[in-house]
Design a protein around this motif. Sequence first.
Motif, short mmCIF file in Angstrom:
data_model
loop_
_atom_site.label_atom_id
_atom_site.label_comp_id
_atom_site.label_asym_id
_atom_site.label_seq_id
_atom_site.Cartn_x
_atom_site.Cartn_y
_atom_site.Cartn_z
N THR A 1 83.03 47.70 56.88
CA THR A 1 81.58 47.88 56.93
C THR A 1 80.95 47.14 55.77
OG1 THR A 1 79.80 49.52 57.08
CG2 THR A 1 81.65 50.08 55.64
N ASP A 2 79.68 46.81 55.92
CA ASP A 2 78.94 46.11 54.87
C ASP A 2 77.46 46.18 55.26
OD1 ASP A 2 79.54 43.72 52.58
OD2 ASP A 2 77.60 43.62 53.57
N PRO A 3 76.57 46.40 54.29
CA PRO A 3 75.16 46.49 54.65
C PRO A 3 74.57 45.18 55.18
CG PRO A 3 75.56 47.43 52.47
CD PRO A 3 76.82 46.72 52.88
N TRP B 150 78.51 47.37 46.50
CA TRP B 150 77.14 47.68 46.90
C TRP B 150 76.76 49.03 46.29
CZ3 TRP B 150 73.75 44.73 49.84
CH2 TRP B 150 74.28 43.63 50.52
N ARG B 151 75.49 49.16 45.96
CA ARG B 151 74.98 50.41 45.37
C ARG B 151 75.36 51.62 46.23
NH1 ARG B 151 74.47 53.01 41.19
NH2 ARG B 151 73.84 51.11 40.14
N PRO C 203 77.75 42.16 45.96
CA PRO C 203 76.67 42.94 46.56
C PRO C 203 75.37 42.14 46.64
CG PRO C 203 77.34 43.86 44.43
CD PRO C 203 78.23 42.71 44.69
N ASP C 204 74.44 42.62 47.46
CA ASP C 204 73.13 41.97 47.65
C ASP C 204 73.26 40.57 48.20
OD1 ASP C 204 71.61 44.22 46.69
OD2 ASP C 204 72.34 43.70 44.69
N SER C 205 74.25 40.37 49.04
CA SER C 205 74.47 39.06 49.65
C SER C 205 75.11 39.27 51.01
CB SER C 205 75.41 38.24 48.76
OG SER C 205 75.82 37.07 49.44
N ASP C 206 74.84 38.35 51.95
CA ASP C 206 75.56 38.42 53.23
C ASP C 206 76.60 37.30 53.30
OD1 ASP C 206 74.06 36.14 53.63
OD2 ASP C 206 73.16 36.78 55.52
#
Length: 437
Positions: free
Chosen positions: A355-357, A392-393, A328-331
């Motif tokens: 999906t992914d932020p 991810w959160r 998480p917190d990474s692309d």
Amino acid sequence: MRLSVIGCGYLGAVHAAAMAQLGHDVVGIDVDGAKVAALSAGSAPFFEPGLADILRASIGSGRLRFSTDIALVADAEVHFVAVGTPQARGGGAADLTYVDAAIESLLPHLKAGSLVAGKSTVPVGTAARLAERLQTAGTGAILAWNPEFLREGYAVQDTISPDRLVYGLPADDGREHAKAALDTVYASALASGTPVVETDYATAELVKVAANAFLATKISFINAMAEIAEVTDADVTALADAIGHDTRIGRRFLNAGIGFGGGCLPKDIRAFTARAEELGRGESVAFLKEIDAINMRRRQRAVDLVVDALGGSVYRKKVAVLGLAFKPDSDDVRDSPALDVAVQLNGLGARVIATDPAAIPNSIRLHPQLGFATDTMDALHEADAVVLVTEWREYRDLDPVVTAALVRDPVIIDGRNVLDPAVWRAAGWRYTGMGRP
Ligand code: UDX
């Protein structure tokens, strides 16, 4: 101090911006004109919390600039080498092409007494070879090896306030000079008590790969326990909690699931194995091959769990894949177990909607054959199964009642063991974790 940073990828861009933030005068050099243009405009070329802010502040203050012109390093007192050392094609060894090219490009611009500080992760023995190169070229420059331990997602914080500094210093009279220069660079961290380990080149090079080998081992250890838990109906999460209370073991890096990926751990353990074999000590780290094998099996296991949950075939079934980044917190999708699971399911004929932020653009570039949805709810819509692969959160916080109403069949595989099985089952889901009953 006047600093240069050669190579503005993940490590170099963050290092350049963080050093400027600390008050140094920094020029970052990269051969990629597009990257230099983006960085010069204050835009971070990858997802890293806080990086854009310090880029803009330092560019605005005039202390940070980026260029493709290596001649701009001429005034610098310390030159950081932060280029990549990817896994070589067709083998596990590190490819040192970029490190060698960086040193060669620096040679004509090095002043006597300047310091070249290597930050790239290199096979043990590289620094000694490069120091000799600086000497035979008659530069009068000194070499130090100063490995970097930053974690993606915390890169700015890890660079400005590292938990330790490692100085690999020359054995000759350049030693004091090199140490003094690094102490000036890192004055603010030193003032706040950051410990420094002063050592020789070989130890400094090994510290980095040893740290990553240890972390990889910890993760694969708990994943091996997950494999045993799977055939005994034990719960690896409770097991990790219980052994983690022993402070000699510690709970961190004991999260079982689909395993490790990213730009460091996988390639570093392979490069370490290859280097040890070259040194005639392959057997000393032969266990790292097992660590790698356990890790790769976990991805396959997640895919098998989805297949089993769908009655033996995923063909033409819609599978929602939550997460693509390696964490998480990474692309970053380099060697991402999450992306790998999506690709494998697609290969089995599933209609994957991933999906992914942050990591969709990078994933599309590598695997345009996958289906993507930017909105989590769109990914879940009418899904036959859901697989959570990056914690991810927003996925940890999903409401099991709301989501149950969206999917066709409430089947979830928790590839990171981050959901509460009791809560999800109570909402009607058929929940499967990794190494949990
Ligand atoms: C790592 C090292 O932590 C860092 O010190 C080094 O400088 C570079 O490599 P990074 O690649 O950013 O950093 O990721 P890290 O946070 O270490 O996670 C690596 C992988 O292990 C991720 O895929 C993560 O999901 C996985 N992991 C981590 C687990 O599967 N279980 C855990 O308990 C911890």
